[in-house]
Design a protein around this motif. Structure first.
Motif, PDB file in Angstrom:
ATOM      1  N   GLY A  33      -4.836   4.378  -4.818  1.00  0.00           N
ATOM      2  CA  GLY A  33      -6.024   3.997  -4.065  1.00  0.00           C
ATOM      3  C   GLY A  33      -6.905   5.174  -3.727  1.00  0.00           C
ATOM      4  N   VAL A  34      -6.430   6.376  -4.031  1.00  0.00           N
ATOM      5  CA  VAL A  34      -7.174   7.592  -3.690  1.00  0.00           C
ATOM      6  C   VAL A  34      -8.346   7.787  -4.648  1.00  0.00           C
ATOM      7  CG1 VAL A  34      -7.054  10.109  -3.484  1.00  0.00           C
ATOM      8  CG2 VAL A  34      -5.135   8.694  -2.699  1.00  0.00           C
ATOM      9  N   ALA A  35      -9.541   7.929  -4.088  1.00  0.00           N
ATOM     10  CA  ALA A  35     -10.753   8.132  -4.885  1.00  0.00           C
ATOM     11  C   ALA A  35     -11.802   8.825  -4.017  1.00  0.00           C
ATOM     12  CB  ALA A  35     -11.292   6.790  -5.385  1.00  0.00           C
ATOM     13  N   LEU A  36     -12.897   9.232  -4.638  1.00  0.00           N
ATOM     14  CA  LEU A  36     -13.978   9.887  -3.888  1.00  0.00           C
ATOM     15  C   LEU A  36     -14.745   8.854  -3.060  1.00  0.00           C
ATOM     16  CD1 LEU A  36     -15.574  12.504  -6.316  1.00  0.00           C
ATOM     17  CD2 LEU A  36     -14.612  12.963  -4.044  1.00  0.00           C
ATOM     18  N   HIS A  37     -14.930   9.153  -1.778  1.00  0.00           N
ATOM     19  CA  HIS A  37     -15.688   8.264  -0.896  1.00  0.00           C
ATOM     20  C   HIS A  37     -16.619   9.087  -0.015  1.00  0.00           C
ATOM     21  CE1 HIS A  37     -13.340   4.661  -1.833  1.00  0.00           C
ATOM     22  NE2 HIS A  37     -12.249   5.403  -1.725  1.00  0.00           N
ATOM     23  N   PHE A  46     -15.449  12.904  -0.270  1.00  0.00           N
ATOM     24  CA  PHE A  46     -14.130  13.532  -0.378  1.00  0.00           C
ATOM     25  C   PHE A  46     -13.106  12.473  -0.758  1.00  0.00           C
ATOM     26  CE2 PHE A  46     -14.840  12.298   3.981  1.00  0.00           C
ATOM     27  CZ  PHE A  46     -13.684  11.634   4.320  1.00  0.00           C
ATOM     28  N   TYR A  47     -11.929  12.932  -1.137  1.00  0.00           N
ATOM     29  CA  TYR A  47     -10.891  12.023  -1.618  1.00  0.00           C
ATOM     30  C   TYR A  47     -10.172  11.346  -0.450  1.00  0.00           C
ATOM     31  CZ  TYR A  47     -11.508  13.617  -6.377  1.00  0.00           C
ATOM     32  OH  TYR A  47     -12.028  13.882  -7.615  1.00  0.00           O
ATOM     33  N   ALA A  48     -10.126  10.034  -0.517  1.00  0.00           N
ATOM     34  CA  ALA A  48      -9.447   9.226   0.498  1.00  0.00           C
ATOM     35  C   ALA A  48      -9.024   7.911  -0.139  1.00  0.00           C
ATOM     36  CB  ALA A  48     -10.371   8.980   1.692  1.00  0.00           C
ATOM     37  N   SER A  49      -8.190   7.158   0.558  1.00  0.00           N
ATOM     38  CA  SER A  49      -7.728   5.857   0.067  1.00  0.00           C
ATOM     39  C   SER A  49      -8.269   4.780   1.000  1.00  0.00           C
ATOM     40  CB  SER A  49      -6.192   5.828   0.031  1.00  0.00           C
ATOM     41  OG  SER A  49      -5.718   4.602  -0.446  1.00  0.00           O
ATOM     42  N   MET A  50      -9.257   4.017   0.523  1.00  0.00           N
ATOM     43  CA  MET A  50      -9.982   3.093   1.389  1.00  0.00           C
ATOM     44  C   MET A  50      -9.966   1.670   0.835  1.00  0.00           C
ATOM     45  SD  MET A  50     -13.809   3.534   3.005  1.00  0.00           S
ATOM     46  CE  MET A  50     -14.662   3.574   1.423  1.00  0.00           C
ATOM     47  N   ILE A  51      -9.754   0.709   1.712  1.00  0.00           N
ATOM     48  CA  ILE A  51      -9.772  -0.706   1.336  1.00  0.00           C
ATOM     49  C   ILE A  51     -11.216  -1.159   1.169  1.00  0.00           C
ATOM     50  CG2 ILE A  51      -9.313  -3.050   2.193  1.00  0.00           C
ATOM     51  CD1 ILE A  51      -6.795  -1.942   3.533  1.00  0.00           C
TER      52      ILE A  51
END
Length: 377
Positions: A33-37, A46-51
């Motif tokens: 789920g980690v991607a650039l947001h 920056f890289y985070a895991s967001m729904i």
């Protein structure tokens, strides 16, 4: 004789799936789920895991009529709903919420303190929605909260205060949390790499998870795991930095395994905290070696989910149990080359393995550490 405690049901809502089956399929395929947001307008992505909020809203509206809920509340309700439908709430049922920041996003641009920001109010709102009659308990002890919530339920039931418990955990991505981790330069420049030589920080994540814990198993249950032992130790090392000697984690593991009557040789798998910060991963490696667990297969789920704060411990426990049911070890994503001073047996590919005893650990700010031992029945 001490009352046996079992986990007999669970569910989770994460960026890679809104139930356990979809999460497990994604993990087997190595999906993250980690991607650039871009979450803070004034900062670079920056890289985070967001729904995905749109997807969450759609699924939530398909399951609930009332839409007057925050994103975090939607996540929590969706994670708990299937368990409520399969299990029964009685006057002896405990409700526990694990979270670090709760509805912290409600504070944005507010001049007065919104009632919903209080963790006790969040817990009561979820409890009231499902009809719990007992007073909710909130476990909010930094990043060990999810593991400790399981331990609190276990000990409350063993003490005879309740017959069973629903434990839920959740945290969301927020500017508050991101700014905090940014302030001491702990956020990684890319997807996090737990235990790797080139690790340089965490990815923040968001998720919700739920488990049902009971002392009374029924014949209808598809599976059950005994909660054999638990411990939480605060080494008071530093407000944010982990102990360099691993004292607190070592003592937590030792106590949990002693209560469980399980030796290091019997542990089949370690679900570690593995934040991918320089000092956390090193501390864990030291603690595992002090307990003679360096040969036990180990992973961190942070490369898939990011660090979900108060949800991490519960979510990762669920994934550990699912792995045991499938007799499968999931690799520690993004790991390439060992970057800690002590040997640890990092899982690098999907492996078939018989898993009976699981050690789940967690560590967090303020010197807190926790461990539980689970047994597949």
């Amino acid at each position: 004789m001490t009352k046996e405690i079992f986990i007999t049901d669970y569910n989770c809502v994460t960026p890679v799936g809104f139930d356990v089956d979809s999460n497990w399929t994604a993990l087997l395929e190595g999906k993250s789920g980690v991607a650039l947001h871009k979450i803070i307008e004034s900062q670079e992505p920056f890289y985070a895991s967001m729904i995905d909020s749109e997807k969450l809203n759609k699924v939530f509206s398909e399951n609930f009529e009332n839409q007057d809920f925050t994103k975090l509340e939607q996540m929590l309700l969706l994670s708990l709903k299937p368990l409520i439908e399969r299990q029964k709430i009685t006057e002896d049922t405990l409700f526990i919420l694990s979270t670090t920041k709760g509805n912290i996003s409600l504070l944005k641009n507010q001049t007065e303190l919104p009632e919903g920001v209080f963790l006790s109010k969040l817990a009561q709102k979820i409890a009231d929605f499902f009809g719990f009659s007992t007073k909710p308990i909130v476990v909010s002890n930094a990043c060990v909260s999810g593991v400790m919530a399981i331990a609190v339920a276990k000990n409350m039931i063993q003490a005879g205060k309740y017959k069973n418990a629903f434990v839920i955990a959740g945290d969301e991505l927020s500017e508050f949390v991101i700014s905090g981790f940014n302030s001491f330069q702990a956020i990684g420049s890319g997807p996090c790499k737990p235990y790797d030589k080139n690790r340089n920080g965490i990815n923040i994540g968001e998720a919700a998870a739920a488990v049902y814990i009971t002392s009374e198993r029924s014949e209808n249950e598809k599976f059950s795991f005994r909660v054999l032992g638990d411990s939480a130790i605060n080494d008071a090392n530093h407000i944010s930095g982990p102990s360099r000697t691993g004292d607190g984690l070592y003592a937590s593991i030792k106590n949990a395994m002693t209560e469980a009557h399980v030796s290091p040789e019997q542990i089949d798998f370690i679900s570690a905290h593995g934040t991918a910060t320089l000092y956390n991963d090193e501390m864990e490696a030291i603690a595992f070696n002090r307990m003679e667990l360096e040969r036990v297969p180990l992973n961190s789920m942070k490369g898939y989910y990011g660090h979900c704060l108060g949800a991490s411990g519960l979510l990762e426990s669920i994934i550990s149990m699912e792995g045991a049911l499938h007799n499968t070890l999931i690799p520690s994503k993004n790991f390439e080359e060992i970057g800690v001073s002590q040997p640890v047996n990092i899982i690098t590919e999907n492996k078939t393995s018989s898993i009976r005893y699981i050690l789940k650990t967690a560590s967090g700010f303020g010197g807190c550490n926790a461990a539980i031992v689970l047994e597949k029945c």
